[in-house]
Design an enzyme around this catalytic site. Structure first.
Site, PDB file in Angstrom:
ATOM      1  N   CYS A 122      -3.623   9.779  13.111  1.00 56.56           N
ATOM      2  CA  CYS A 122      -4.264   9.187  11.933  1.00 56.56           C
ATOM      3  C   CYS A 122      -5.752   8.948  12.143  1.00 56.56           C
ATOM      4  CB  CYS A 122      -3.591   7.862  11.582  1.00 56.56           C
ATOM      5  SG  CYS A 122      -1.826   8.033  11.389  1.00 56.56           S
ATOM      6  N   HIS A 258      -7.973   3.469   7.214  1.00 56.26           N
ATOM      7  CA  HIS A 258      -6.792   4.341   7.193  1.00 56.26           C
ATOM      8  C   HIS A 258      -5.742   3.725   6.270  1.00 56.26           C
ATOM      9  CE1 HIS A 258      -3.372   6.617   8.286  1.00 56.26           C
ATOM     10  NE2 HIS A 258      -2.860   5.736   9.114  1.00 56.26           N
ATOM     11  N   ASN A 289       1.158   7.223   3.456  1.00 55.82           N
ATOM     12  CA  ASN A 289       0.340   7.369   4.664  1.00 55.82           C
ATOM     13  C   ASN A 289       0.232   8.857   4.999  1.00 55.82           C
ATOM     14  OD1 ASN A 289      -0.541   7.580   7.331  1.00 55.82           O
ATOM     15  ND2 ASN A 289       0.581   5.776   8.026  1.00 55.82           N
TER      16      ASN A 289
HETATM   17  O1  UT7 Z   1      -0.415   5.529  10.431  1.00 60.67           O
HETATM   18  C1  UT7 Z   1      -0.275   5.133  11.744  1.00 60.67           C
HETATM   19  C2  UT7 Z   1      -0.239   3.684  11.862  1.00 60.67           C
HETATM   20  N1  UT7 Z   1       0.947   3.189  11.228  1.00 60.67           N
HETATM   21  C3  UT7 Z   1       0.932   1.984  10.699  1.00 60.67           C
HETATM   22  O2  UT7 Z   1      -0.085   1.336  10.723  1.00 60.67           O
HETATM   23  C4  UT7 Z   1       2.227   1.443  10.162  1.00 60.67           C
HETATM   24  C5  UT7 Z   1       2.406   0.035  10.655  1.00 60.67           C
HETATM   25  N2  UT7 Z   1       3.681  -0.608  10.340  1.00 60.67           N
HETATM   26  C6  UT7 Z   1       4.046  -0.940   9.087  1.00 60.67           C
HETATM   27  O3  UT7 Z   1       3.440  -0.565   8.118  1.00 60.67           O
HETATM   28  C7  UT7 Z   1       5.215  -1.895   8.945  1.00 60.67           C
HETATM   29  O4  UT7 Z   1       5.646  -2.291  10.231  1.00 60.67           O
HETATM   30  C8  UT7 Z   1       6.441  -1.329   8.149  1.00 60.67           C
HETATM   31  C9  UT7 Z   1       6.089  -1.207   6.674  1.00 60.67           C
HETATM   32  C10 UT7 Z   1       6.857  -0.011   8.730  1.00 60.67           C
HETATM   33  C11 UT7 Z   1       7.623  -2.308   8.268  1.00 60.67           C
HETATM   34  O5  UT7 Z   1       7.242  -3.605   7.808  1.00 60.67           O
HETATM   35  P1  UT7 Z   1       7.498  -4.878   8.723  1.00 60.67           P
HETATM   36  O6  UT7 Z   1       7.039  -6.034   7.945  1.00 60.67           O
HETATM   37  O7  UT7 Z   1       6.851  -4.658  10.061  1.00 60.67           O
HETATM   38  O8  UT7 Z   1       9.069  -4.909   8.831  1.00 60.67           O
HETATM   39  P2  UT7 Z   1      10.006  -5.018  10.142  1.00 60.67           P
HETATM   40  O9  UT7 Z   1      10.088  -3.700  10.835  1.00 60.67           O
HETATM   41  O10 UT7 Z   1       9.591  -6.209  10.954  1.00 60.67           O
HETATM   42  O11 UT7 Z   1      11.424  -5.314   9.497  1.00 60.67           O
HETATM   43  C12 UT7 Z   1      11.662  -6.522   8.751  1.00 60.67           C
HETATM   44  C13 UT7 Z   1      13.082  -6.507   8.225  1.00 60.67           C
HETATM   45  C14 UT7 Z   1      14.138  -6.239   9.290  1.00 60.67           C
HETATM   46  O12 UT7 Z   1      15.278  -6.992   8.946  1.00 60.67           O
HETATM   47  P3  UT7 Z   1      15.595  -8.415   9.667  1.00 60.67           P
HETATM   48  O13 UT7 Z   1      15.696  -8.109  11.122  1.00 60.67           O
HETATM   49  O14 UT7 Z   1      14.413  -9.303   9.332  1.00 60.67           O
HETATM   50  O15 UT7 Z   1      16.861  -8.857   9.031  1.00 60.67           O
HETATM   51  C15 UT7 Z   1      14.463  -4.770   9.133  1.00 60.67           C
HETATM   52  O16 UT7 Z   1      15.759  -4.451   9.547  1.00 60.67           O
HETATM   53  O17 UT7 Z   1      13.251  -5.447   7.262  1.00 60.67           O
HETATM   54  C16 UT7 Z   1      14.317  -4.575   7.644  1.00 60.67           C
HETATM   55  N3  UT7 Z   1      13.949  -3.216   7.278  1.00 60.67           N
HETATM   56  C17 UT7 Z   1      14.144  -2.684   6.079  1.00 60.67           C
HETATM   57  N4  UT7 Z   1      14.705  -3.177   4.969  1.00 60.67           N
HETATM   58  C18 UT7 Z   1      14.736  -2.371   3.880  1.00 60.67           C
HETATM   59  C19 UT7 Z   1      13.318  -2.301   8.061  1.00 60.67           C
HETATM   60  N5  UT7 Z   1      13.095  -1.168   7.358  1.00 60.67           N
HETATM   61  C20 UT7 Z   1      13.615  -1.385   6.140  1.00 60.67           C
HETATM   62  C21 UT7 Z   1      13.681  -0.600   4.972  1.00 60.67           C
HETATM   63  N6  UT7 Z   1      14.236  -1.144   3.867  1.00 60.67           N
HETATM   64  N7  UT7 Z   1      13.170   0.656   4.928  1.00 60.67           N
END
Ligand code: UT7
Length: 333
Positions: A122, A258, A289
């Site tokens: 990226c 980004h 993205n």
């Molecule tokens: O381009 C290169 C650089 N990339 C980035 O900068 C991306 C950076 N990361 C992100 O954008 C975020 O981490 C995401 C959007 C991918 C995820 O958001 P998050 O706030 O970090 O969520 P998380 O992974 O901490 O998950 C929170 C909760 C979890 O459930 P519990 O454990 O709180 O019950 C996950 O199991 O959300 C759950 N979860 C989902 N729920 C519905 C994880 N993925 C999903 C999903 N749909 N797709």
């Protein structure tokens, strides 16, 4: 000892034109949620993404890059034969070698320009703009065409909750050339290989071939640690780019980070204490993205919609797999 004549180029450089290609197929969250047991609401809340574009079979890395490049060349008022070097930032060209850049240079009719690909995920576009500026100032090239292009839909596992709704396709391009005044500030760049595994191709090609049921080695990401790294560490990098360019936050007109996640964009603007007057790129809502393509796509949109005007001062910052990052201040063409 013989004296080798040093090479010297233009005193100053600038981005002379920015172009884009957005694939035709719009993919809303609704189309993806069933396979990953998610919801439109969750995706919008956590990432700010409403729709993204996925390329059709005839929208290839090469064809999208050529379309964005023609747009950038026309906007810059530069003809293809004036381009001395083509740098393509991408991770989704499907041949290990040769680089797709030589094919693109040939199709554009650049008169045998030097051409190579950059693999900095990226962050690749900002790396390439920095290199292009240094080349023009050093005299290695008169004009450089910089392209960020991805077809991440090829590398995305539509059943993976952590990535299926994030990655997308598109191409952006910029012409870098000589300028009367400084239009590209010092490059602040770096990497953190300790966090190599946070975003990566799942298996290497030898592991794929050795496996009993070979499958595409999709991209996998540990989203939350990447999210935290991007939101905090990258604010410091953005501030360094401003400092090294001698620009204060109050003097900034546009912020083009980004396009990974709307919450990261907001967190960066907050921790860099950008004033409300700074206009911020938010292309991620419609485009997802697009990795190396995201910064030029977002900048092109801001220019087209009048949010970035000629002569404005913009901070570009990009970060991703590697981990790798790069930032610079530029003047909007
Ligand atoms: O381009 C290169 C650089 N990339 C980035 O900068 C991306 C950076 N990361 C992100 O954008 C975020 O981490 C995401 C959007 C991918 C995820 O958001 P998050 O706030 O970090 O969520 P998380 O992974 O901490 O998950 C929170 C909760 C979890 O459930 P519990 O454990 O709180 O019950 C996950 O199991 O959300 C759950 N979860 C989902 N729920 C519905 C994880 N993925 C999903 C999903 N749909 N797709």
């Amino acid at each position: 000892m013989a004296t080798i004549r040093p090479s010297r180029g233009a005193e100053h450089t600038a981005i002379l034109g920015v172009g884009a290609y957005r694939p035709s197929r719009v993919v809303p969250n609704a189309e993806l949620v069933e396979a990953i047991e998610s919801s439109d609401e969750w995706i919008q809340q956590r990432s700010g993404i409403k729709t993204r574009r996925w390329a059709t079979p005839d929208e290839t890395v090469q064809s999208m890059a050529v379309a964005a490049s023609r747009d950038a060349l026309a906007k810059a008022g530069v003809d293809a034969p004036q381009i001395d070097c083509v740098i393509v930032a991408t991770v989704s060209h499907m041949l290990q070698t040769p680089a797709v850049a030589t094919l693109i240079a040939h199709e554009l009719g650049t008169d045998q320009a030097a051409a190579f690909d950059v693999s900095a995920a990226c962050a690749g576009f900002c790396h390439a703009v920095g290199m292009a500026s240094d080349m023009v100032r050093a005299g290695s090239a008169g004009h450089v065409l910089v392209i960020g292009v991805e077809r991440l839909s090829d590398l995305t596992d539509v059943g993976d909750r952590g990535t299926a709704f994030i990655f997308a396709d598109g191409a952006g391009a910029a012409v870098v050339g000589p300028s009367e005044t400084p239009g590209i500030g010092p490059l602040v760049w770096g990497s953190d290989g300790e966090q190599y595994d946070l975003i990566r191709q799942r298996e290497d090609w030898r592991e794929v071939i050795a496996s009993e049921s070979p499958r595409m080695p999709h991209l996998v990401m540990q989203g939350n640690p990447v999210f935290r790294w991007a939101s905090f560490a990258m604010a410091k990098v953005g501030r360094q780019a401003l400092d090294r360019a001698g620009i204060t936050a109050e003097e900034l007109d546009c912020f083009v980070p980004h396009q990974a996640n709307m919450r990261i964009i907001d967190a960066l603007a907050r921790s860099m204490k950008l004033p409300d007057t700074v206009r911020i790129a938010r292309d991620v809502a419609d485009m997802g993205n697009t990795s190396a393509a995201s910064v030029p796509l977002a900048l092109e949109r801001m220019i087209r919609e009048g949010d970035a005007r000629p002569g404005d001062t913009a901070l570009l910052i990009a970060f991703g797999a590697g981990l790798a990052y790069a930032a610079q201040v530029v003047t909007v063409p």
